[in-house]
Design an enzyme around this catalytic site. Structure first.
Site, PDB file in Angstrom:
ATOM      1  NE  ARG A   1      -4.260  -1.680   1.703  1.00  0.00           N
ATOM      2  CZ  ARG A   1      -5.073  -2.299   2.524  1.00  0.00           C
ATOM      3  NH1 ARG A   1      -4.800  -2.364   3.810  1.00  0.00           N
ATOM      4  NH2 ARG A   1      -6.180  -2.839   2.077  1.00  0.00           N
TER       5      ARG A   1
ATOM      6  CE  LYS B   1     -19.294 -15.887   7.601  1.00  0.00           C
ATOM      7  NZ  LYS B   1     -19.555 -14.816   8.560  1.00  0.00           N
TER       8      LYS B   1
ATOM      9  N   GLY C   1      -8.433  -8.666  -0.624  1.00  0.00           N
ATOM     10  CA  GLY C   1      -7.198  -8.832   0.121  1.00  0.00           C
ATOM     11  C   GLY C   1      -6.563 -10.202  -0.026  1.00  0.00           C
TER      12      GLY C   1
ATOM     13  N   GLY D   1     -13.149  -4.389   0.114  1.00  0.00           N
ATOM     14  CA  GLY D   1     -14.548  -3.949   0.186  1.00  0.00           C
ATOM     15  C   GLY D   1     -14.871  -2.872  -0.841  1.00  0.00           C
TER      16      GLY D   1
HETATM   17  P1  AMP Z   1     -13.165 -13.986   2.312  1.00  0.00           P
HETATM   18  O1  AMP Z   1     -12.647 -12.988   3.302  1.00  0.00           O
HETATM   19  O2  AMP Z   1     -14.645 -14.151   2.314  1.00  0.00           O
HETATM   20  O3  AMP Z   1     -12.591 -13.763   0.908  1.00  0.00           O
HETATM   21  O4  AMP Z   1     -12.641 -15.400   2.808  1.00  0.00           O
HETATM   22  C1  AMP Z   1     -11.296 -15.729   2.876  1.00  0.00           C
HETATM   23  C2  AMP Z   1     -11.146 -16.887   3.794  1.00  0.00           C
HETATM   24  O5  AMP Z   1     -11.915 -17.971   3.340  1.00  0.00           O
HETATM   25  C3  AMP Z   1      -9.743 -17.382   3.888  1.00  0.00           C
HETATM   26  O6  AMP Z   1      -9.258 -17.120   5.179  1.00  0.00           O
HETATM   27  C4  AMP Z   1      -9.857 -18.886   3.656  1.00  0.00           C
HETATM   28  O7  AMP Z   1      -9.133 -19.645   4.580  1.00  0.00           O
HETATM   29  C5  AMP Z   1     -11.331 -19.141   3.842  1.00  0.00           C
HETATM   30  N1  AMP Z   1     -11.782 -20.330   3.113  1.00  0.00           N
HETATM   31  C6  AMP Z   1     -11.625 -20.603   1.808  1.00  0.00           C
HETATM   32  N2  AMP Z   1     -12.102 -21.830   1.525  1.00  0.00           N
HETATM   33  C7  AMP Z   1     -12.562 -22.373   2.656  1.00  0.00           C
HETATM   34  C8  AMP Z   1     -13.164 -23.614   2.998  1.00  0.00           C
HETATM   35  N3  AMP Z   1     -13.385 -24.562   2.082  1.00  0.00           N
HETATM   36  N4  AMP Z   1     -13.503 -23.805   4.288  1.00  0.00           N
HETATM   37  C9  AMP Z   1     -13.288 -22.860   5.215  1.00  0.00           C
HETATM   38  N5  AMP Z   1     -12.721 -21.661   4.955  1.00  0.00           N
HETATM   39  C10 AMP Z   1     -12.366 -21.415   3.692  1.00  0.00           C
END
Ligand code: AMP
Length: 396
Positions: free
Chosen positions: A35, A199, A355, A378
């Site tokens: 950054r 999610k 990120g 975001g």
């Molecule tokens: P996000 O911030 O929504 O982009 O999520 C990123 C996070 O999702 C990372 O820390 C990953 O470890 C987690 N992640 C990715 N795939 C999986 C999975 N199959 N089960 C649990 N966590 C996951």
């Protein structure tokens, strides 16, 4: 929106809102300076014109007063190295020292002030606080794309204390918006979006909007299991947002109606527990044993995703394909990163947002082999969802 292109900063003091929200270790050493480097073209342009710079940023999430672990003073030496000159330290943004130093700035000088979030008024978007910040210079430059989706005092409100011609988007801000826009308007086809991460709930709006734009939508990461359940699969102990299954069904239906190829992983690497040294096996994504959890793309899914990516001409990636922080579950993310680099070498345009996906591309050494890595998580998601970013709107 005014840009820096035709503006001369000669003899002017620019208050520059940057996003220096960099990770620091326990000894307050910077562990990733992306950054800092991203804002350098803007700072060099101002200094090169014969202007001076007052740097404003937030860092982390302090509770509203001074905290040593969130002080921007930790960045002074790194910034001196970056700009090849002394960087003055003014302390708190409202201190007498900050006022005195900002008023005495000479062409070519740089002044750094402390974390804006040491004042609760920053996040509240307080107008009186914004006015005090505006007194620090003659012209306002916003280069903090990563914070542009917030209506905070420094990211949006203070712009209005400057004449319209003296509110400018910095070079990073402009590049971020141009790159995001490029993907949304007239993308070359096939256009493939790859969505991952934990999610669906964070990414629903973007997924919905992308269904109007993309040819292929690849769903990986934790969110893939909610889609698998929507298709009557069983996912064992995998991450599941039970309250989003209906929504996933609707998204699958919408994709069919619009002729979008929505792709769920063929298989997963499964683990008996959430740990790098867990026992690993492979299972169909629709049939994960009750006592196991899917933590990464399986071998068939890796090939399936990589093949579609390699033949794409426009690529948008947001979110890792598995728990890539654990080395045994990082292969899916690695395959996707490599396929994107290969497609880019073959002429595709690739935008990496968020990120975690940005960090993965950096860590794996593909940073120079993709078209653009966004510094905004975001902010990029909201821009792509079609929302107006307060930090951009305020620039007029
Ligand atoms: P996000 O911030 O929504 O982009 O999520 C990123 C996070 O999702 C990372 O820390 C990953 O470890 C987690 N992640 C990715 N795939 C999986 C999975 N199959 N089960 C649990 N966590 C996951």
């Amino acid at each position: 929106m005014n840009t820096l292109a035709n503006y001369s900063f000669a003899g002017r003091r620019a208050v520059v809102r940057v996003d220096f929200n960099v990770p620091l270790d326990a000894d307050l050493r910077i562990t990733d300076d992306t950054r800092i480097r991203a804002a350098t073209p803007t700072i060099q342009k101002i200094l090169g014109d014969g202007g001076s710079v007052v740097l404003l940023s937030h860092l982390g999430r302090p509770k509203g007063g001074y905290e040593k672990k969130f002080t921007l003073q930790a960045l002074v030496l790194r910034l001196q190295q970056e700009y090849g000159r002394e960087v003055l330290w003014g302390g708190d943004v409202l201190s007498d020292e900050a006022t005195r130093l900002s008023q005495a700035l000479q062409p070519g000088q740089v002044l750094l002030l402390d974390n804006l979030r040491f004042h609760k008024e920053e996040e509240a978007g307080d107008e009186a606080f914004a006015k005090q910040l505006a007194r620090l210079g003659d012209v306002y430059v916003n280069d903090a794309f990563g914070a542009a989706h917030r209506r905070h005092a420094s990211t949006a409100v203070m712009a209005h204390d400057f004449a319209p011609q003296d509110r400018l988007a910095g070079l990073l801000m402009q590049a971020e918006l141009d790159n995001a826009q490029k993907v949304l308007d007239n993308p070359q086809r096939p256009f493939t979006a790859i969505m991952g991460g934990a999610k669906i709930s964070d990414k629903i709006l973007l997924i919905e909007r992308l269904l109007d734009k993309v040819d292929n939508l690849l769903i990986g990461g934790g969110m893939a299991y909610t889609f698998a359940v929507a298709e009557d699969g069983s996912v064992g102990k995998s991450l599941l947002e039970a309250d989003r299954v209906e929504l996933a069904k609707q998204l699958i239906k919408k994709a069919k109606e619009k002729g979008v190829n929505l792709v769920l992983p063929a298989d997963s690497l499964t683990a008996d527990r959430f740990a790098n040294d867990a026992d690993v096996d492979v299972a169909s994504n629709m049939n994960i044993p009750a006592d196991r959890m899917g933590l990464d793309l399986g071998p068939a899914a890796r090939e399936q995703f990589a093949a579609l990516i390699r033949t794409s001409k426009t690529i948008l990636w947001n979110g890792p394909m598995g728990v890539f922080e654990m080395s045994n579950f990082s292969l899916g993310t690695e395959y996707v990163a490599r396929a994107i680099a290969e497609a880019t070498a073959a002429g595709a345009y690739s935008l990496i947002g968020g990120g975690d996906s940005a960090a993965a591309v950096q860590q794996l050494g593909y940073a120079d082999r993709v078209s653009y890595i966004s510094t905004g998580g975001g902010a990029l998601l909201e821009f792509m969802e079609g929302k107006e970013l307060p930090g951009v709107a305020a620039l007029g």
